[in-house]
Design a protein around this motif. Structure first.
Motif, PDB file in Angstrom:
ATOM      1  N   ALA A   4       2.576   2.356  10.660  1.00  0.00           N
ATOM      2  CA  ALA A   4       2.270   2.278   9.225  1.00  0.00           C
ATOM      3  C   ALA A   4       2.028   0.833   8.815  1.00  0.00           C
ATOM      4  O   ALA A   4       2.501   0.366   7.785  1.00  0.00           O
ATOM      5  N   ASP A   5       1.246   0.133   9.650  1.00  0.00           N
ATOM      6  CA  ASP A   5       0.913  -1.260   9.376  1.00  0.00           C
ATOM      7  C   ASP A   5      -0.573  -1.498   9.618  1.00  0.00           C
ATOM      8  O   ASP A   5      -0.980  -2.461  10.263  1.00  0.00           O
ATOM      9  N   ASN A   6      -1.383  -0.591   9.066  1.00  0.00           N
ATOM     10  CA  ASN A   6      -2.825  -0.650   9.300  1.00  0.00           C
ATOM     11  C   ASN A   6      -3.520  -1.818   8.606  1.00  0.00           C
ATOM     12  O   ASN A   6      -4.672  -2.120   8.911  1.00  0.00           O
ATOM     13  N   ALA A   7      -2.822  -2.482   7.678  1.00  0.00           N
ATOM     14  CA  ALA A   7      -3.396  -3.691   7.082  1.00  0.00           C
ATOM     15  C   ALA A   7      -3.378  -4.847   8.080  1.00  0.00           C
ATOM     16  O   ALA A   7      -4.130  -5.811   7.933  1.00  0.00           O
ATOM     17  N   ALA A   8      -2.522  -4.731   9.108  1.00  0.00           N
ATOM     18  CA  ALA A   8      -2.465  -5.765  10.148  1.00  0.00           C
ATOM     19  C   ALA A   8      -3.556  -5.547  11.186  1.00  0.00           C
ATOM     20  O   ALA A   8      -4.266  -6.477  11.586  1.00  0.00           O
ATOM     21  N   THR A   9      -3.681  -4.298  11.622  1.00  0.00           N
ATOM     22  CA  THR A   9      -4.763  -3.912  12.526  1.00  0.00           C
ATOM     23  C   THR A   9      -4.799  -2.399  12.580  1.00  0.00           C
ATOM     24  O   THR A   9      -3.851  -1.738  12.139  1.00  0.00           O
ATOM     25  N   THR A  10      -5.874  -1.851  13.095  1.00  0.00           N
ATOM     26  CA  THR A  10      -6.013  -0.396  13.174  1.00  0.00           C
ATOM     27  C   THR A  10      -6.311   0.033  14.603  1.00  0.00           C
ATOM     28  O   THR A  10      -6.799  -0.749  15.425  1.00  0.00           O
ATOM     29  N   LYS A  11      -6.009   1.285  14.861  1.00  0.00           N
ATOM     30  CA  LYS A  11      -6.372   1.882  16.145  1.00  0.00           C
ATOM     31  C   LYS A  11      -7.889   2.034  16.204  1.00  0.00           C
ATOM     32  O   LYS A  11      -8.516   2.477  15.239  1.00  0.00           O
ATOM     33  N   ILE A  12      -8.479   1.667  17.318  1.00  0.00           N
ATOM     34  CA  ILE A  12      -9.924   1.840  17.454  1.00  0.00           C
ATOM     35  C   ILE A  12     -10.244   3.339  17.456  1.00  0.00           C
ATOM     36  O   ILE A  12      -9.518   4.141  18.050  1.00  0.00           O
ATOM     37  N   ASP A 311      11.986  -0.368  12.945  1.00  0.00           N
ATOM     38  CA  ASP A 311      11.411  -0.494  14.288  1.00  0.00           C
ATOM     39  C   ASP A 311      12.253   0.295  15.295  1.00  0.00           C
ATOM     40  O   ASP A 311      11.727   0.979  16.176  1.00  0.00           O
ATOM     41  N   LEU A 312      13.577   0.203  15.150  1.00  0.00           N
ATOM     42  CA  LEU A 312      14.467   0.961  16.033  1.00  0.00           C
ATOM     43  C   LEU A 312      14.324   2.462  15.825  1.00  0.00           C
ATOM     44  O   LEU A 312      14.591   3.260  16.729  1.00  0.00           O
ATOM     45  N   LYS A 313      13.896   2.848  14.626  1.00  0.00           N
ATOM     46  CA  LYS A 313      13.668   4.264  14.322  1.00  0.00           C
ATOM     47  C   LYS A 313      12.251   4.710  14.676  1.00  0.00           C
ATOM     48  O   LYS A 313      11.844   5.831  14.387  1.00  0.00           O
ATOM     49  N   GLY A 314      11.470   3.806  15.263  1.00  0.00           N
ATOM     50  CA  GLY A 314      10.115   4.154  15.674  1.00  0.00           C
ATOM     51  C   GLY A 314       9.080   4.072  14.583  1.00  0.00           C
ATOM     52  O   GLY A 314       8.046   4.736  14.650  1.00  0.00           O
ATOM     53  N   VAL A 315       9.349   3.238  13.541  1.00  0.00           N
ATOM     54  CA  VAL A 315       8.416   3.088  12.427  1.00  0.00           C
ATOM     55  C   VAL A 315       7.969   1.632  12.337  1.00  0.00           C
ATOM     56  O   VAL A 315       8.804   0.726  12.294  1.00  0.00           O
ATOM     57  N   CYS A 316       6.668   1.412  12.310  1.00  0.00           N
ATOM     58  CA  CYS A 316       6.119   0.062  12.207  1.00  0.00           C
ATOM     59  C   CYS A 316       5.646  -0.204  10.782  1.00  0.00           C
ATOM     60  O   CYS A 316       4.681   0.416  10.315  1.00  0.00           O
ATOM     61  N   VAL A 317       6.333  -1.118  10.094  1.00  0.00           N
ATOM     62  CA  VAL A 317       5.884  -1.649   8.804  1.00  0.00           C
ATOM     63  C   VAL A 317       5.992  -3.162   8.910  1.00  0.00           C
ATOM     64  O   VAL A 317       6.417  -3.694   9.929  1.00  0.00           O
ATOM     65  N   SER A 318       5.605  -3.875   7.853  1.00  0.00           N
ATOM     66  CA  SER A 318       5.687  -5.336   7.908  1.00  0.00           C
ATOM     67  C   SER A 318       6.329  -5.878   6.647  1.00  0.00           C
ATOM     68  O   SER A 318       6.495  -5.165   5.655  1.00  0.00           O
ATOM     69  N   THR A 319       6.675  -7.157   6.702  1.00  0.00           N
ATOM     70  CA  THR A 319       7.225  -7.829   5.529  1.00  0.00           C
ATOM     71  C   THR A 319       6.202  -8.729   4.864  1.00  0.00           C
ATOM     72  O   THR A 319       6.413  -9.197   3.757  1.00  0.00           O
ATOM     73  N   SER A 320       5.102  -9.005   5.547  1.00  0.00           N
ATOM     74  CA  SER A 320       4.070  -9.889   4.997  1.00  0.00           C
ATOM     75  C   SER A 320       2.811  -9.721   5.821  1.00  0.00           C
ATOM     76  O   SER A 320       2.723  -8.824   6.657  1.00  0.00           O
ATOM     77  N   SER A 321       1.858 -10.587   5.599  1.00  0.00           N
ATOM     78  CA  SER A 321       0.650 -10.602   6.410  1.00  0.00           C
ATOM     79  C   SER A 321       1.007 -10.891   7.863  1.00  0.00           C
ATOM     80  O   SER A 321       1.876 -11.718   8.143  1.00  0.00           O
TER      81      SER A 321
END
Length: 379
Positions: A4-12, A311-321
């Motif tokens: 859930a961090d597609n603003a960082a990059t996306t799957k091709i 992250d330990l729960k298998g969820v990818c988010v971010s705190t900033s760019s």
């Protein structure tokens, strides 16, 4: 793993990956070679240029492929100042731009170029009236991003561009977060330059492009051969360029349906979190933002701690760019909204993409609430 961090990059995308593979294996010719293998590569590059141009309402000759958005932003800012070399130059940008714009502006200030950094309102919007008020007789160039990479706020680029064109001032928008996700038409936006990056719209990393109006020139980015209309010498990344063409074409075709799904995911996530954490808040504009992006603040907890537990729960988010990760300083974007440093450090960014599902959004919400409760109980 829920990404859930597609603003960082996306799957091709599968289609983009399928289309690029031959140019890494069987059809690996240099696009500048004159035999059949090279000619096929050249045709593929030009096909991608046409796909990109059609996606944003431009002409193919107005598209130059780059290594990404940061390179395109650097080229525009440094190139425009060279166009006016020897003149008194004033530039306008905003306080929430990507660092590939802000850091170039700071470097230009050391060369006696004047820069005005416009503040934004509490929703992260650049006000058109503030742009108008900032214009001076020596204003040569304005750069305002189309959509912010941390809070997703969409800026009034069309209104700004219409005013600036009436004044004969060159206008650039960093559309890295917007292209392939919301409608982008360079004619309606009234921009002279627009930059984008393929890995943000389900293309491959290492490829981007700059739209440059045919009515404006820029000094060369890289000197050497005649590749990319002579602006950017060097052997083209044919596979990456091919992937960019098919990825943007696919995303534009599916844009409306994808946006509706993403908005539903964000709404589900926010609603479920608010049921368990009533004082959670949205950073930025609650309505006028990218369909899949939301930046949330939580009282009394660290966004970094939330991110690590998730992250330990298998969820990818971010705190900033992603470009600013590892920096202990609070987000310059969030501070520009007027929040405190503590509030800025409590934020996480959730950015869903075309491959996420509503079930994943529900799990993300539940995981965030559980992580929040764990941190609060330990305080």
């Amino acid at each position: 793993m829920i990404y859930a961090d597609n603003a960082a990059t996306t799957k091709i995308s599968d289609k983009a990956f399928e289309k690029m593979l031959p140019f890494l294996q069987e059809q690996y010719g240099n696009a500048s070679s004159q035999y059949s293998l090279g000619i096929k590569a050249k045709r593929a590059v030009e096909q991608a240029r046409k796909q990109v141009a059609e996606a944003i309402g431009a002409q193919p000759a107005e598209i130059t492929f780059t290594s990404g958005g940061s390179e395109a932003n650097n080229w525009v800012l440094q190139g425009v100042t060279k166009l006016f070399k020897g003149e008194d130059i004033h530039i306008i940008t905003s306080s929430i731009e990507h660092h590939s714009v802000l850091n170039v502006c700071r470097a230009l200030e050391t060369e006696n170029i004047k820069v005005t950094y416009l503040q934004v309102n509490k929703n992260g919007l650049v006000l058109v009236d503030d742009v108008i008020s900032a214009v001076k007789p020596n204003t040569k160039f304005v750069s305002i991003m189309l959509a912010n990479n941390e809070i997703g706020t969409i800026q009034p680029i069309a209104e700004i561009g219409k005013y600036l064109h009436g004044k004969g001032i060159l206008f650039h928008t960093d559309a890295v977060q917007a292209v392939g996700h919301i409608p982008v038409d360079i004619n309606k936006l009234h921009v002279d330059f627009l930059s984008a990056s393929a890995h943000k719209f389900n293309g491959a990393k290492g490829t981007g492009f700059l739209y440059k109006s045919a009515s404006v020139d820029l000094p060369n980015l890289v000197f050497g051969g005649k590749q990319e209309h002579g602006y950017r010498a060097g052997t083209e990344n044919v596979a990456g360029i091919v992937a960019a063409g098919y990825a943007i074409e696919e995303n534009v075709k599916e844009m409306r349906k994808t946006a509706e799904r993403l908005q539903a995911m964000v709404q589900t996530t926010v609603s479920e979190i608010r049921e368990r954490i009533p004082d959670v808040w949205i950073n930025g504009n609650a309505e006028l933002r990218l369909p899949g992006t939301v930046n949330l603040g939580f009282n009394g907890v660290s966004g970094e701690s939330l991110m690590n537990i998730l992250d330990l729960k298998g969820v990818c988010v971010s705190t900033s760019s992603a470009c600013n990760s590892g920096n202990d300083e609070p987000s310059h974007v969030l501070l520009a909204l007027g929040v405190s440093e503590e509030q800025a450090k409590s934020a996480i960014r959730i950015s869903y993409g075309k491959y996420n599902t509503i079930e994943e959004a529900e799990y993300v919400a539940s995981a965030i609430c559980d992580a929040y409760s764990k941190i609060k109980s330990a305080i």
